[in-house]
Design a protein around this motif. Structure first.
Motif, PDB file in Angstrom:
ATOM      1  N   PRO A  48      37.499  52.292  41.325  1.00 46.13           N
ATOM      2  CA  PRO A  48      36.911  53.227  42.298  1.00 46.13           C
ATOM      3  C   PRO A  48      35.784  52.599  43.120  1.00 46.13           C
ATOM      4  CG  PRO A  48      37.142  54.257  40.138  1.00 46.13           C
ATOM      5  CD  PRO A  48      37.419  52.805  39.943  1.00 46.13           C
ATOM      6  N   ARG A  49      35.121  51.601  42.580  1.00 48.30           N
ATOM      7  CA  ARG A  49      34.032  50.963  43.325  1.00 48.30           C
ATOM      8  C   ARG A  49      34.547  50.165  44.503  1.00 48.30           C
ATOM      9  NH1 ARG A  49      31.283  47.379  38.934  1.00 48.30           N
ATOM     10  NH2 ARG A  49      33.510  46.925  38.640  1.00 48.30           N
ATOM     11  N   MET A  50      35.814  49.752  44.438  1.00 47.17           N
ATOM     12  CA  MET A  50      36.406  48.956  45.507  1.00 47.17           C
ATOM     13  C   MET A  50      37.162  49.809  46.527  1.00 47.17           C
ATOM     14  SD  MET A  50      35.541  45.846  44.606  1.00 47.17           S
ATOM     15  CE  MET A  50      34.022  46.574  44.003  1.00 47.17           C
ATOM     16  N   ALA A  51      37.049  51.129  46.409  1.00 46.58           N
ATOM     17  CA  ALA A  51      37.842  52.019  47.263  1.00 46.58           C
ATOM     18  C   ALA A  51      37.560  51.790  48.746  1.00 46.58           C
ATOM     19  CB  ALA A  51      37.579  53.470  46.883  1.00 46.58           C
ATOM     20  N   ARG A  52      36.312  51.503  49.086  1.00 48.66           N
ATOM     21  CA  ARG A  52      35.949  51.329  50.490  1.00 48.66           C
ATOM     22  C   ARG A  52      35.758  49.873  50.893  1.00 48.66           C
ATOM     23  NH1 ARG A  52      31.560  56.212  51.659  1.00 48.66           N
ATOM     24  NH2 ARG A  52      32.928  57.955  51.010  1.00 48.66           N
ATOM     25  N   VAL A  53      36.122  48.968  50.015  1.00 51.49           N
ATOM     26  CA  VAL A  53      35.979  47.538  50.317  1.00 51.49           C
ATOM     27  C   VAL A  53      37.266  47.043  50.957  1.00 51.49           C
ATOM     28  CG1 VAL A  53      35.626  45.240  49.357  1.00 51.49           C
ATOM     29  CG2 VAL A  53      34.363  47.192  48.419  1.00 51.49           C
ATOM     30  N   ASP A  54      37.178  46.635  52.196  1.00 48.95           N
ATOM     31  CA  ASP A  54      38.356  46.098  52.883  1.00 48.95           C
ATOM     32  C   ASP A  54      38.108  44.689  53.424  1.00 48.95           C
ATOM     33  OD1 ASP A  54      36.591  46.662  54.873  1.00 48.95           O
ATOM     34  OD2 ASP A  54      37.844  48.139  55.897  1.00 48.95           O
ATOM     35  N   THR A  55      36.894  44.145  53.172  1.00 49.52           N
ATOM     36  CA  THR A  55      36.574  42.782  53.611  1.00 49.52           C
ATOM     37  C   THR A  55      35.829  42.054  52.494  1.00 49.52           C
ATOM     38  OG1 THR A  55      36.391  43.462  55.927  1.00 49.52           O
ATOM     39  CG2 THR A  55      35.388  41.350  55.315  1.00 49.52           C
ATOM     40  N   ILE A  56      36.285  40.850  52.192  1.00 55.79           N
ATOM     41  CA  ILE A  56      35.643  40.001  51.188  1.00 55.79           C
ATOM     42  C   ILE A  56      35.326  38.661  51.840  1.00 55.79           C
ATOM     43  CG2 ILE A  56      35.918  38.810  48.984  1.00 55.79           C
ATOM     44  CD1 ILE A  56      37.766  41.033  48.082  1.00 55.79           C
ATOM     45  N   THR A  57      34.112  38.161  51.602  1.00 54.71           N
ATOM     46  CA  THR A  57      33.694  36.878  52.171  1.00 54.71           C
ATOM     47  C   THR A  57      33.557  35.843  51.068  1.00 54.71           C
ATOM     48  OG1 THR A  57      32.500  37.968  53.970  1.00 54.71           O
ATOM     49  CG2 THR A  57      31.910  35.692  53.501  1.00 54.71           C
ATOM     50  N   PRO A  94      52.443  42.557  43.962  1.00 57.13           N
ATOM     51  CA  PRO A  94      51.544  42.786  45.092  1.00 57.13           C
ATOM     52  C   PRO A  94      51.420  44.281  45.412  1.00 57.13           C
ATOM     53  CG  PRO A  94      53.116  41.035  45.574  1.00 57.13           C
ATOM     54  CD  PRO A  94      53.603  41.703  44.321  1.00 57.13           C
ATOM     55  N   VAL A  95      50.216  44.657  45.790  1.00 56.81           N
ATOM     56  CA  VAL A  95      49.955  46.033  46.233  1.00 56.81           C
ATOM     57  C   VAL A  95      50.053  46.021  47.753  1.00 56.81           C
ATOM     58  CG1 VAL A  95      48.342  47.964  46.162  1.00 56.81           C
ATOM     59  CG2 VAL A  95      48.410  46.319  44.247  1.00 56.81           C
ATOM     60  N   LYS A  96      51.227  46.316  48.273  1.00 60.00           N
ATOM     61  CA  LYS A  96      51.530  46.115  49.682  1.00 60.00           C
ATOM     62  C   LYS A  96      50.713  47.025  50.612  1.00 60.00           C
ATOM     63  CE  LYS A  96      54.746  42.950  49.164  1.00 60.00           C
ATOM     64  NZ  LYS A  96      54.565  41.575  49.671  1.00 60.00           N
ATOM     65  N   ASP A  97      50.339  48.191  50.128  1.00 61.37           N
ATOM     66  CA  ASP A  97      49.648  49.134  51.007  1.00 61.37           C
ATOM     67  C   ASP A  97      48.135  48.968  51.000  1.00 61.37           C
ATOM     68  OD1 ASP A  97      49.363  49.916  48.423  1.00 61.37           O
ATOM     69  OD2 ASP A  97      49.647  52.061  48.796  1.00 61.37           O
ATOM     70  N   ARG A  98      47.648  47.887  50.391  1.00 56.36           N
ATOM     71  CA  ARG A  98      46.198  47.636  50.366  1.00 56.36           C
ATOM     72  C   ARG A  98      45.910  46.257  50.962  1.00 56.36           C
ATOM     73  NH1 ARG A  98      41.692  49.288  47.264  1.00 56.36           N
ATOM     74  NH2 ARG A  98      39.912  48.753  48.573  1.00 56.36           N
ATOM     75  N   VAL A  99      45.674  46.211  52.250  1.00 56.05           N
ATOM     76  CA  VAL A  99      45.423  44.944  52.940  1.00 56.05           C
ATOM     77  C   VAL A  99      43.924  44.657  52.942  1.00 56.05           C
ATOM     78  CG1 VAL A  99      45.659  43.656  55.089  1.00 56.05           C
ATOM     79  CG2 VAL A  99      47.454  45.282  54.392  1.00 56.05           C
ATOM     80  N   ILE A 100      43.591  43.427  52.602  1.00 56.07           N
ATOM     81  CA  ILE A 100      42.188  43.015  52.525  1.00 56.07           C
ATOM     82  C   ILE A 100      41.977  41.808  53.435  1.00 56.07           C
ATOM     83  CG2 ILE A 100      40.324  42.254  51.009  1.00 56.07           C
ATOM     84  CD1 ILE A 100      41.937  43.452  48.670  1.00 56.07           C
ATOM     85  N   LYS A 101      40.904  41.836  54.201  1.00 53.65           N
ATOM     86  CA  LYS A 101      40.555  40.693  55.058  1.00 53.65           C
ATOM     87  C   LYS A 101      39.615  39.769  54.290  1.00 53.65           C
ATOM     88  CE  LYS A 101      37.703  41.169  58.548  1.00 53.65           C
ATOM     89  NZ  LYS A 101      37.163  41.513  59.885  1.00 53.65           N
ATOM     90  N   ILE A 102      39.991  38.490  54.226  1.00 52.38           N
ATOM     91  CA  ILE A 102      39.167  37.479  53.576  1.00 52.38           C
ATOM     92  C   ILE A 102      38.535  36.620  54.666  1.00 52.38           C
ATOM     93  CG2 ILE A 102      39.069  35.645  51.872  1.00 52.38           C
ATOM     94  CD1 ILE A 102      39.951  38.292  50.703  1.00 52.38           C
ATOM     95  N   THR A 103      37.223  36.605  54.724  1.00 51.67           N
ATOM     96  CA  THR A 103      36.521  35.749  55.683  1.00 51.67           C
ATOM     97  C   THR A 103      35.894  34.570  54.938  1.00 51.67           C
ATOM     98  OG1 THR A 103      34.467  37.019  55.472  1.00 51.67           O
ATOM     99  CG2 THR A 103      36.024  37.707  57.183  1.00 51.67           C
ATOM    100  N   PHE A 104      35.670  33.473  55.668  1.00 47.74           N
ATOM    101  CA  PHE A 104      35.203  32.232  55.043  1.00 47.74           C
ATOM    102  C   PHE A 104      33.911  31.762  55.703  1.00 47.74           C
ATOM    103  CE2 PHE A 104      39.747  32.599  54.620  1.00 47.74           C
ATOM    104  CZ  PHE A 104      39.971  32.313  53.279  1.00 47.74           C
ATOM    105  N   ASN A 105      33.020  31.272  54.871  1.00 47.23           N
ATOM    106  CA  ASN A 105      31.730  30.787  55.348  1.00 47.23           C
ATOM    107  C   ASN A 105      31.427  29.434  54.706  1.00 47.23           C
ATOM    108  OD1 ASN A 105      29.050  31.209  56.692  1.00 47.23           O
ATOM    109  ND2 ASN A 105      28.355  31.054  54.572  1.00 47.23           N
ATOM    110  N   ALA A 106      30.730  28.572  55.445  1.00 44.95           N
ATOM    111  CA  ALA A 106      30.386  27.236  54.949  1.00 44.95           C
ATOM    112  C   ALA A 106      28.931  26.931  55.286  1.00 44.95           C
ATOM    113  CB  ALA A 106      31.308  26.180  55.553  1.00 44.95           C
ATOM    114  N   ASP A 107      28.203  26.399  54.314  1.00 44.13           N
ATOM    115  CA  ASP A 107      26.799  26.008  54.493  1.00 44.13           C
ATOM    116  C   ASP A 107      26.572  24.663  53.824  1.00 44.13           C
ATOM    117  OD1 ASP A 107      25.666  28.409  55.824  1.00 44.13           O
ATOM    118  OD2 ASP A 107      26.216  29.390  53.941  1.00 44.13           O
TER     119      ASP A 107
END
Length: 258
Positions: free
Chosen positions: A227-236, A124-137
């Motif tokens: 490098p493309r994910m450097a500013r990504v901190d939220t994934i849905t 695990p990369v402990k110093d890189r926290v990512i928020k995962i959000t969930f959606n349903a349709d």
């Protein structure tokens, strides 16, 4: 003894005149005949020439028409063959594209399957926290109630996580549903690995039945090195349910449908 015969002078003069008249008549007659013949030929010959010219033109025009018809048939044959090929490719494109997206993560599609050895050994990369959000349709024709059990969770690359969706059939008849999914941002899909999920599998719910559907996943540690994910901190992570019908084809994953 015979005496020589002499023509009188007056008679010889008359003979000369007569001879000249005969010659003039012959010459004038010949000229008249010749002029009449020329006039006759001038009337008849052009008619023959014109007839021959029209015949040649008509044959040439007919040959050109036959050649154009042959060319048109060839062009129509190529167009028809191209149309049939395009229809066949369109039917094959959806499943092939779906498989490619699942294997590569293209279009926001989470990568299907997982490497068991990688899951057991990844750090695990402990110093890189990512928020995962969930959606349903749900599709307009789908009568289920479908929603995520949690709105968001926090994970780090290289760490497994578990989430749940809940589906309920509020109708008085059994309904079979099947779902597609996508990941936003799309570029993150290649790092979103699902170990277990309910996508692309028929789910049958009896009248008023309600079930929880798990999603077991992890973010590949290489996410932190891109490098493309450097500013990504939220994934849905988004799921869409459709009512399964015989012969129905699902939309290509990676795109949202209302």
């Amino acid at each position: 003894m015979l005496l020589p015969f002499r023509v009188p002078v007056c008679c010889s003069h008359n003979l000369v005149l007569l001879h000249r008249c005969v010659r003039g008549f012959q010459i004038n007659g010949a000229r008249d005949v010749q002029s009449q013949a020329q006039q006759f030929l001038s009337r008849k010959v052009p008619l023959r020439c014109n007839t021959q010219t029209r015949g040649a033109k008509s044959r040439k025009t007919k040959n050109q028409e036959d050649e154009w018809r042959a060319r048109n048939k060839t062009v129509l044959t190529y167009i028809a063959a191209a149309g049939v090929g395009m229809v066949g490719m369109s039917y094959a494109a959806v499943p092939l594209y779906r498989l490619y997206c699942q294997a590569s993560g293209l279009g926001g599609t989470a990568v299907s399957g997982h490497d068991t050895e990688q899951v057991e050994t990844m750090m695990p990369v402990k110093d890189r926290v990512i928020k995962i959000t969930f959606n349903a349709d749900t599709h307009a024709s789908m009568q289920w109630n479908f929603r995520p059990q949690q709105s968001e969770i926090y994970v780090v690359p290289g760490e497994t996580a578990l989430a749940f969706y809940r589906a309920k059939n509020p109708t008085d008849k059994a309904v079979i549903g099947i779902s597609t999914y996508n990941v936003v941002p799309f570029d993150a899909g290649q790092y979103f690995n699902k170990i277990q999920c309910f996508c692309f599998e028929e789910q049958r719910l009896n009248p008023m039945e309600e079930v929880d559907m798990p999603v077991f996943f992890y973010i590949d540690p290489e996410f932190d090195q891109d490098p493309r994910m450097a500013r990504v901190d939220t994934i849905t992570l988004s799921y869409t349910f459709f009512e399964a019908k015989e012969g129905q084809k699902l939309p290509v994953p990676g795109y949202s449908y209302n």
